[in-house]
Write a protein that holds these residues in place. Structure first.
Motif, mmCIF file in Angstrom:
data_model
loop_
_atom_site.group_PDB
_atom_site.id
_atom_site.type_symbol
_atom_site.label_atom_id
_atom_site.label_comp_id
_atom_site.label_asym_id
_atom_site.label_seq_id
_atom_site.Cartn_x
_atom_site.Cartn_y
_atom_site.Cartn_z
ATOM 1 N N THR A 138 0.866 -1.446 -0.009
ATOM 2 C CA THR A 138 0.077 -0.060 0.086
ATOM 3 C C THR A 138 0.846 1.259 0.021
ATOM 4 N N LEU A 139 2.269 1.336 0.262
ATOM 5 C CA LEU A 139 2.943 2.344 0.230
ATOM 6 C C LEU A 139 3.850 2.210 -1.081
ATOM 7 N N GLU A 160 0.473 6.668 -0.094
ATOM 8 C CA GLU A 160 -0.285 5.419 0.754
ATOM 9 C C GLU A 160 -1.578 5.117 0.305
#
Lengths: 113, 115
Positions: B55-56, B66
């Motif tokens: 997700t980053l 993010e």
């Protein structure tokens, strides 16, 4: 790295004239798109094209506009009888398939005078 | 139809300070998320993208974003900005109800880096 190329980078045309904006998509891509960005506004979807036909178009894409893939490499946007409000940056994009990311060209700035 | 909201039209920030540009999207299904940068009188340059996985997401020029599915957000961050980061930044989404063929852009955030 492969990229989408657009020509010309800037085009000036007189109101009422026809203009053709040209794009060379990435060679193995099958889906092609045009977007428009009026100065100071956001980028808006115009049309998507696949298998030699339009697959989706927005309400902006009226009868004044048409798209074509005249040969195996070019993808064009034709604007008939240009209006002052057609002045904008036009971006071409392409993608491998309908559910993969699109890659954008650097745009053609169209100025209608 | 899917949509993208960039709440801040302009963000002034001092050089070397951190910055966050906010982006929220509306979609209940899987989407792709993008951040583009546009320098004055130039085209769109892809900063970073989220397609799946971590997700980053790290992008070019020291930017990162993010993906937060529960908050439907994809905020862009940079820990220390430079004068050269002055530009307009667009968040964009594809997929969801709009389909992957069409990219929907936000209205843009102008980042002004103050010396």
């Amino acid at each position: 790295e492969p990229e989408v190329t657009q020509t010309p980078s800037h085009q000036v045309t007189q109101m009422g004239q026809e203009v053709i904006l040209r794009c060379v998509p990435i060679s193995n891509h099958l889906y092609f798109y045009w977007y428009r960005q009026i100065l100071g506004q956001k980028v808006e979807f115009l049309v998507s094209f696949y298998n030699n036909e339009i697959s989706e178009k927005s309400e902006i894409f009226d009868d004044q506009f048409s798209v074509e893939r005249p040969d195996g490499s070019n993808f064009t946007l034709k604007i008939r009888s240009t209006k002052l409000e057609d002045s904008a940056m036009y971006f071409c994009a392409s993608s491998v398939s309908g559910n993969t990311e699109a890659f954008f060209g650097q745009g053609t700035r169209l100025t209608v005078v | 139809a899917q949509s993208v909201t960039q709440l801040d039209s302009q963000v002034p920030v001092f050089e070397e300070a951190p910055v966050e540009l906010r982006c929220n999207y509306s979609s209940s299904v899987s989407v792709y998320l993008f951040w583009y940068v546009q320098y004055p009188n130039q085209g769109l340059q892809l900063l970073l993208k989220y397609l799946s996985g971590s997700t980053l997401v790290k992008g070019i020029n020291g930017f990162e974003a993010e993906f937060n599915k529960s908050q439907t957000s994809f905020h862009l961050r940079k820990p220390s900005v430079h004068i050269s980061d002055t530009a307009e930044y667009f968040c964009a989404v594809s997929g969801g109800s709009g389909g992957y063929q069409k990219v929907t852009f936000g209205t843009g955030t102008k980042l002004q880096v103050i010396p």
